[in-house]
Design a protein around this motif. Structure first.
Motif, short mmCIF file in Angstrom:
data_model
loop_
_atom_site.label_atom_id
_atom_site.label_comp_id
_atom_site.label_asym_id
_atom_site.label_seq_id
_atom_site.Cartn_x
_atom_site.Cartn_y
_atom_site.Cartn_z
N ALA A 292 40.71 27.90 35.22
CA ALA A 292 40.73 29.09 35.69
C ALA A 292 39.43 30.11 35.51
N GLU A 293 38.30 28.94 35.57
CA GLU A 293 36.80 29.51 36.01
C GLU A 293 36.94 29.38 37.30
N VAL A 294 37.19 28.45 38.80
CA VAL A 294 37.25 28.79 39.44
C VAL A 294 38.48 29.81 40.60
N LYS A 295 39.50 29.85 40.38
CA LYS A 295 40.36 31.22 39.88
C LYS A 295 39.48 32.52 39.98
N GLU A 296 38.32 32.66 38.32
CA GLU A 296 38.35 33.92 38.36
C GLU A 296 37.06 33.50 39.58
N LEU A 297 36.41 32.80 40.14
CA LEU A 297 35.23 33.43 41.28
C LEU A 297 35.79 32.88 42.19
N LEU A 298 37.05 32.91 42.80
CA LEU A 298 37.95 32.96 44.02
C LEU A 298 38.38 34.48 44.57
N ASN A 299 38.77 34.82 42.85
CA ASN A 299 39.20 35.95 42.33
C ASN A 299 38.36 37.01 43.05
N THR A 300 37.31 37.00 42.32
CA THR A 300 36.17 38.05 42.78
C THR A 300 35.48 37.81 43.89
N ALA A 301 35.02 36.75 44.63
CA ALA A 301 35.68 36.70 46.22
C ALA A 301 36.70 37.38 46.92
N LYS A 302 37.78 37.23 46.39
CA LYS A 302 38.74 38.00 46.85
C LYS A 302 38.54 39.90 47.07
N LYS A 303 38.40 39.78 46.15
CA LYS A 303 37.86 41.18 45.58
C LYS A 303 36.86 41.93 46.78
N MET A 304 36.01 40.97 46.86
CA MET A 304 34.47 41.56 47.42
C MET A 304 35.13 41.50 48.45
N HIS A 305 36.00 40.46 49.67
CA HIS A 305 36.02 40.89 50.98
C HIS A 305 36.77 41.57 51.62
N LYS A 306 37.97 41.67 50.16
CA LYS A 306 38.96 42.95 50.60
C LYS A 306 37.89 44.31 50.72
N LYS A 307 37.46 44.44 49.94
CA LYS A 307 36.67 46.07 49.73
C LYS A 307 35.57 46.30 50.94
N HIS A 308 35.35 44.57 51.57
CA HIS A 308 34.10 45.12 52.66
C HIS A 308 35.24 44.79 53.66
N PHE A 309 36.55 44.75 54.01
CA PHE A 309 37.58 45.52 54.68
C PHE A 309 37.71 46.69 54.36
N LYS A 310 37.92 47.13 53.61
CA LYS A 310 38.20 48.94 53.81
C LYS A 310 37.00 49.31 53.76
N GLU A 311 36.00 48.97 53.52
CA GLU A 311 34.44 50.28 53.95
C GLU A 311 34.68 50.17 55.58
N LEU A 312 35.03 49.28 56.20
CA LEU A 312 35.04 48.59 58.06
C LEU A 312 36.19 49.27 58.09
N LEU A 313 37.34 50.00 57.67
CA LEU A 313 38.37 50.95 58.36
C LEU A 313 37.45 52.36 57.60
N THR A 314 37.04 52.68 56.96
CA THR A 314 36.53 54.24 56.72
C THR A 314 36.23 54.22 58.02
N ILE A 315 35.03 53.55 58.16
CA ILE A 315 34.04 53.90 58.62
C ILE A 315 34.52 53.87 60.63
#
Length: 69
Positions: free
Chosen positions: A44-67
């Motif tokens: 569960a701890e590793v899954k939580e870390l992976l989900n956090t990383a996944k959200k970060m990459h998704k956020k960065h992708f959306k920020e690039l789209l906004t640009i």
């Protein structure tokens, strides 16, 4: 002329566009890899870390789209 790094310039050069494309591809690939890793992990701890990383990459992708918009 000094640009604030948080401001998008009025014009994006072809070189800028290639750099943005590379960043978008990297974030998309990482998001897909993390999704695959999540299927293989039981901790569960590793899954939580992976989900956090996944959200970060998704956020960065959306920020690039906004640009690009």
């Amino acid at each position: 002329m000094v640009f604030n790094m948080k401001e998008t310039p009025n014009m994006i050069t072809p070189k800028d566009l290639l750099y943005i494309e590379d960043m978008m591809n990297w974030n998309l690939i990482m998001n897909k890899k993390i999704k695959e890793y999540l299927e293989c992990v039981d901790s569960a701890e590793v899954k939580e870390l992976l989900n956090t990383a996944k959200k970060m990459h998704k956020k960065h992708f959306k920020e690039l789209l906004t640009i690009l918009e």
